[in-house]
Design a protein around this motif. Sequence first.
Motif: not given
Length: 128
Positions: A72-76, A107-108, A113-117, A119-126
């Motif tokens: 996340l630091d790298g993305v920032s 920002f991290k 929160k965005a990634f968890r959202n 994942i919860d919506k199913g847009n990203i699969k782990v």
Amino acid sequence: MKYFFLFLVLVPAAEIGVLLYSGQTIGVWPTISLIILTGFLGAYLAKQQGLEIIRKTQEQLRRGMMPGDAILDGVSVLVGGTLLLTPGFITDIMGILLLAPPTRKFFKVLMMKAFRNWIDKGNIKVIR
């Protein structure tokens, strides 16, 4: 996606307005000098912070830990450096906020929160 389009239209329009105002207030050459200075500053800070994050990631991998925080630091740092290289004062302010470690924490949290959202919506699969 509609917010992204809005972002692509509003930010450049705001940047042009701020640059015109700055050119009238402090002059054209100081405005151009500030834009060039922030570009060089952004490249330097992004390189410095990026190398530090790479070292931190390698250390965490050596210990067998997952480098989630370092990623996340790298993305920032990547986004912040890109924003600082983009001409304009609004993007420069956002870039500095993303590169500075104390403000990067905020920002991290937003990114997590965005990634968890997603994942919860199913847009990203782990996959484990």
